[in-house]
Design a protein around this motif. Structure first.
Motif, mmCIF file in Angstrom:
data_model
loop_
_atom_site.group_PDB
_atom_site.id
_atom_site.type_symbol
_atom_site.label_atom_id
_atom_site.label_comp_id
_atom_site.label_asym_id
_atom_site.label_seq_id
_atom_site.Cartn_x
_atom_site.Cartn_y
_atom_site.Cartn_z
ATOM 1 N N ASN A 127 0.681 -1.267 0.018
ATOM 2 C CA ASN A 127 0.196 -0.076 -0.049
ATOM 3 C C ASN A 127 0.820 1.266 0.005
ATOM 4 O OD1 ASN A 127 -2.668 -1.083 -0.025
ATOM 5 N ND2 ASN A 127 -2.524 -1.562 1.990
ATOM 6 N N ARG A 128 1.966 1.226 0.705
ATOM 7 C CA ARG A 128 2.881 2.334 0.866
ATOM 8 C C ARG A 128 3.398 2.684 -0.770
ATOM 9 N NH1 ARG A 128 2.248 6.336 3.043
ATOM 10 N NH2 ARG A 128 2.454 5.425 5.099
ATOM 11 N N VAL A 129 3.922 1.469 -1.376
ATOM 12 C CA VAL A 129 4.421 1.730 -2.872
ATOM 13 C C VAL A 129 3.399 2.672 -3.592
ATOM 14 C CG1 VAL A 129 4.662 0.791 -5.048
ATOM 15 C CG2 VAL A 129 5.670 -0.241 -2.818
ATOM 16 N N ILE A 130 2.146 2.224 -3.521
ATOM 17 C CA ILE A 130 0.867 2.872 -4.075
ATOM 18 C C ILE A 130 0.994 4.346 -3.657
ATOM 19 C CG2 ILE A 130 -1.466 3.224 -4.692
ATOM 20 C CD1 ILE A 130 0.024 0.634 -5.990
ATOM 21 N N SER A 131 0.808 4.611 -2.428
ATOM 22 C CA SER A 131 0.721 6.021 -1.918
ATOM 23 C C SER A 131 1.870 7.004 -2.246
ATOM 24 C CB SER A 131 0.427 6.035 -0.319
ATOM 25 O OG SER A 131 1.568 5.636 0.332
ATOM 26 N N LEU A 132 3.060 6.275 -2.392
ATOM 27 C CA LEU A 132 4.359 7.182 -2.630
ATOM 28 C C LEU A 132 4.023 7.435 -4.194
ATOM 29 C CD1 LEU A 132 7.308 5.812 -0.646
ATOM 30 C CD2 LEU A 132 6.258 8.176 -0.812
ATOM 31 N N ILE A 133 3.779 6.293 -4.904
ATOM 32 C CA ILE A 133 3.655 6.886 -6.142
ATOM 33 C C ILE A 133 2.467 8.205 -6.448
ATOM 34 C CG2 ILE A 133 2.602 6.270 -8.665
ATOM 35 C CD1 ILE A 133 3.449 3.280 -8.036
ATOM 36 N N ASP A 134 1.330 8.218 -5.748
ATOM 37 C CA ASP A 134 0.678 9.402 -5.770
ATOM 38 C C ASP A 134 1.478 10.527 -5.227
ATOM 39 O OD1 ASP A 134 -1.407 8.086 -6.814
ATOM 40 O OD2 ASP A 134 -2.525 7.656 -4.769
ATOM 41 N N SER A 135 2.167 10.398 -4.016
ATOM 42 C CA SER A 135 2.878 11.483 -3.361
ATOM 43 C C SER A 135 3.713 11.896 -4.779
ATOM 44 C CB SER A 135 3.683 10.990 -2.374
ATOM 45 O OG SER A 135 2.927 10.603 -1.173
ATOM 46 N N LEU A 136 4.736 11.233 -5.119
ATOM 47 C CA LEU A 136 5.661 11.865 -6.286
ATOM 48 C C LEU A 136 4.930 12.337 -7.284
ATOM 49 C CD1 LEU A 136 7.738 8.658 -6.410
ATOM 50 C CD2 LEU A 136 8.683 10.656 -5.410
ATOM 51 N N LEU A 137 3.661 11.728 -7.645
ATOM 52 C CA LEU A 137 3.200 12.729 -8.735
ATOM 53 C C LEU A 137 2.288 13.928 -8.476
ATOM 54 C CD1 LEU A 137 0.646 9.662 -10.102
ATOM 55 C CD2 LEU A 137 2.209 11.193 -11.498
ATOM 56 N N SER A 138 2.068 14.173 -7.180
ATOM 57 C CA SER A 138 1.636 15.330 -6.581
ATOM 58 C C SER A 138 2.755 16.435 -6.286
ATOM 59 C CB SER A 138 1.021 15.284 -5.215
ATOM 60 O OG SER A 138 -0.117 14.270 -5.291
ATOM 61 N N ILE A 139 3.972 15.827 -6.043
ATOM 62 C CA ILE A 139 5.057 16.706 -5.805
ATOM 63 C C ILE A 139 5.345 17.347 -7.134
ATOM 64 C CG2 ILE A 139 7.465 16.965 -5.279
ATOM 65 C CD1 ILE A 139 7.022 14.660 -3.256
ATOM 66 N N ARG A 140 5.419 16.350 -8.217
ATOM 67 C CA ARG A 140 5.698 16.947 -9.520
ATOM 68 C C ARG A 140 4.679 17.807 -10.181
ATOM 69 N NH1 ARG A 140 5.721 13.121 -14.127
ATOM 70 N NH2 ARG A 140 6.854 14.222 -15.687
ATOM 71 N N GLU A 141 3.461 17.483 -9.936
ATOM 72 C CA GLU A 141 2.484 18.202 -10.517
ATOM 73 C C GLU A 141 2.352 19.562 -9.787
ATOM 74 O OE1 GLU A 141 -1.118 16.010 -10.272
ATOM 75 O OE2 GLU A 141 -0.548 14.857 -11.863
ATOM 76 N N GLU A 142 2.614 19.590 -8.724
ATOM 77 C CA GLU A 142 2.675 20.920 -7.792
ATOM 78 C C GLU A 142 3.647 21.834 -8.156
ATOM 79 O OE1 GLU A 142 0.172 22.252 -5.872
ATOM 80 O OE2 GLU A 142 1.378 23.685 -4.986
ATOM 81 N N ARG A 143 4.911 21.115 -8.556
ATOM 82 C CA ARG A 143 6.100 21.948 -8.703
ATOM 83 C C ARG A 143 5.744 22.415 -10.143
ATOM 84 N NH1 ARG A 143 12.140 21.591 -8.072
ATOM 85 N NH2 ARG A 143 12.963 21.486 -10.156
ATOM 86 N N GLN A 144 5.180 21.778 -11.117
ATOM 87 C CA GLN A 144 5.017 22.055 -12.677
ATOM 88 C C GLN A 144 4.027 23.334 -12.456
ATOM 89 O OE1 GLN A 144 4.026 18.681 -14.964
ATOM 90 N NE2 GLN A 144 5.959 18.196 -15.384
ATOM 91 N N ARG A 145 3.066 23.165 -11.879
ATOM 92 C CA ARG A 145 1.770 24.056 -11.823
ATOM 93 C C ARG A 145 2.278 25.453 -11.377
ATOM 94 N NH1 ARG A 145 -1.237 26.433 -8.401
ATOM 95 N NH2 ARG A 145 -0.666 25.233 -6.775
ATOM 96 N N ARG A 146 3.163 25.224 -10.035
ATOM 97 C CA ARG A 146 3.748 26.656 -9.618
ATOM 98 C C ARG A 146 4.672 27.162 -10.489
ATOM 99 N NH1 ARG A 146 4.635 27.118 -3.301
ATOM 100 N NH2 ARG A 146 2.466 26.418 -2.888
ATOM 101 N N TYR A 147 5.355 26.188 -10.922
ATOM 102 C CA TYR A 147 6.677 27.062 -11.825
ATOM 103 C C TYR A 147 6.105 27.498 -13.266
ATOM 104 C CZ TYR A 147 10.936 27.252 -14.237
ATOM 105 O OH TYR A 147 12.073 27.887 -15.154
#
Ligand SMILES: CC(C)=CCC/C(C)=C/CC/C(C)=C/COP(=O)(O)OP(=O)(O)O
Length: 418
Positions: A127-147
């Motif tokens: 389950n942690r693997v799945i939630s970390l994939i989500d976290s990485l996607l969020s970090i990336r999307e948030e960074r792209q959105r802000r940037y």
């Protein structure tokens, strides 16, 4: 400017992908006795997140201080490829079994012995693997959105900066099952493989990231090994295929949209120009079925993977090709034909590894307190930054990954130079 100065980007709580322990496994497993894998660390069951003391928290908070620093934070260097050695599942469940602090522990304590508990750790780990994939996607999307926020239509666009940003967190790898894990008791191996199979199925069928082409799954390691159940193998391949299909579709649409936009621009510059008429679009697109031009996160699952085995296999393949090459050139006249002699070099090895087309890993994170690589990414990790923490894998959450990434951002990488 950003609407949320001074605070790290929020991460959405990963949608829980609670994976139950298969009941068939639970009943058979309770008849076995587990190993008592003692560890030297006494702090491994602590609630605190220990072992991350390398991170300079005071300088981190000053980095997060004002607008200038915020801008830098947005530009914080992130690894292109981050990999995880997921260690500590069994200890996690043993610790939880003893602590009994919440509802989950009632389930765990009702299981009759340590083996069933240790398997709960693998379930939580998956389950942690799945939630970390989500976290990485969020970090990336948030960074792209802000940037990309300041880039409005008609503004001069700094392509270098955007390219740089697009590279951040493009690849991640989870070391889920090693070539050495075959020495574990059969019940545990069966449970882990079954878990990987069931989880892959659920992920493929129900996760929006797969459906929306945000994640491209790639399997590393020898899953054609006869010891891997055919159902597990097929499910993993199906996950690879479905994710690739969704990503390819997204890429196709994006390229068409860009062509249309470019075409519109050209037409407005010169009405006679037929650029972007679409005649060759499908022919162009047909070639583009790998991750070239992907905006997706490539998630590699290392299953039946071992660094030495992979290097050996690549070297053997290269030796064979060189032998074939030599045999071919001695049996045919080289007159008038182009001869390409294979030589042994890094590139020839790299392209025969199962990580071909995956960039070298920049950051390897190992949870669970041990400080070793355990035969993981021996070639690919030659210049990786190594981050070790005591947090057990099922507890390694969004905060932990943010901390590891912040630590990485402060590293000076020299690749052997000055
Ligand atoms: C879909 C997918 C990739 C699922 C993967 C599930 C997963 C995280 C498997 C890891 C298995 C494993 C050998 C963990 C090490 O913990 P350990 O048992 O060695 O723990 P210990 O160090 O406490 O004994």
């Amino acid at each position: 400017s950003s609407s949320r100065r001074g605070s790290p980007p929020p991460l959405h709580r990963a949608t829980s992908f609670a994976f139950p322990l298969p009941t068939s496994l639970m009943t058979t497993m309770t008849h076995h006795h587990g190993r008592d894998r003692r560890r030297s660390k006494s702090s491994e069951c602590d609630d605190e997140v220990p072992g991350d003391e390398d991170v300079d928290e005071s300088s981190m908070s000053s980095i997060l201080g004002d607008e200038l620093q915020e801008r830098r934070r947005q530009r914080q260097r992130l690894p292109r490829h981050v990999a995880f050695i997921c260690d500590g599942n069994s200890r996690w469940s043993h610790c939880r079994g003893r602590r009994r602090t919440n509802d989950d522990d009632d389930v765990i304590s009702s299981l009759s012995n340590s083996i069933a508990r240790s398997l709960m750790g693998h379930v939580a780990g998956a389950n942690r693997v799945i939630s970390l994939i989500d976290s990485l996607l969020s970090i990336r999307e948030e960074r792209q959105r802000r940037y990309r926020q300041p880039q409005s239509r008609g503004h001069a666009h700094n392509e270098d900066e955007e390219d740089d940003d697009d590279d951040a967190l493009r690849y991640c790898t989870f070391f889920a099952f090693s070539t050495e894990n075959w020495s574990r008791p059969k019940y545990e191996i069966d449970a882990i493989l079954k878990l990987i199979e069931d989880m892959s199925r659920r992920y493929r069928k129900s996760d929006p990231a797969i459906r929306d082409g945000k994640v491209r799954i790639r399997i590393l390691g020898d899953i054609d090994d006869a010891r891997i159940p055919s159902n597990t193998r097929e499910e993993l391949r199906a996950l690879e295929r479905s994710s690739a299909k969704a990503c390819d579709l997204v890429n196709l649409r994006r390229r068409r949209r860009r062509r249309r936009e470019r075409g519109e621009m050209m037409i407005s510059l010169d009405k006679d120009d037929d650029y972007g008429d679409g005649d060759n679009d499908d022919a162009d697109d047909a070639d583009d079925t790998d991750d070239a031009g992907d905006d997706a996160l490539t998630v590699c699952l290392a299953i039946n993977y071992g660094g030495r085995a992979d290097i050996l296999r690549a070297a053997t393949e290269l030796a064979r090709s060189i032998a074939d090459d030599a045999a071919g050139s001695s049996s045919s006249s080289s007159f008038g034909s182009e001869s390409h002699h294979l030589i042994i070099n890094e590139n020839e090895i790299t392209k025969r590894l199962c990580t071909a087309n995956v960039p070298d890993v920049d950051l390897i994170i190992r949870t669970g307190g041990e400080k070793r690589l355990s035969n993981f990414f021996l070639w690919e990790g030659a210049y990786a930054e190594l981050y070790f923490c005591d947090t057990l894998w099922p507890d390694f959450d969004e905060q932990n990954i943010q901390r590891a990434l912040a630590w990485y951002g402060q590293r000076e990488r020299r690749f052997g130079g000055r």
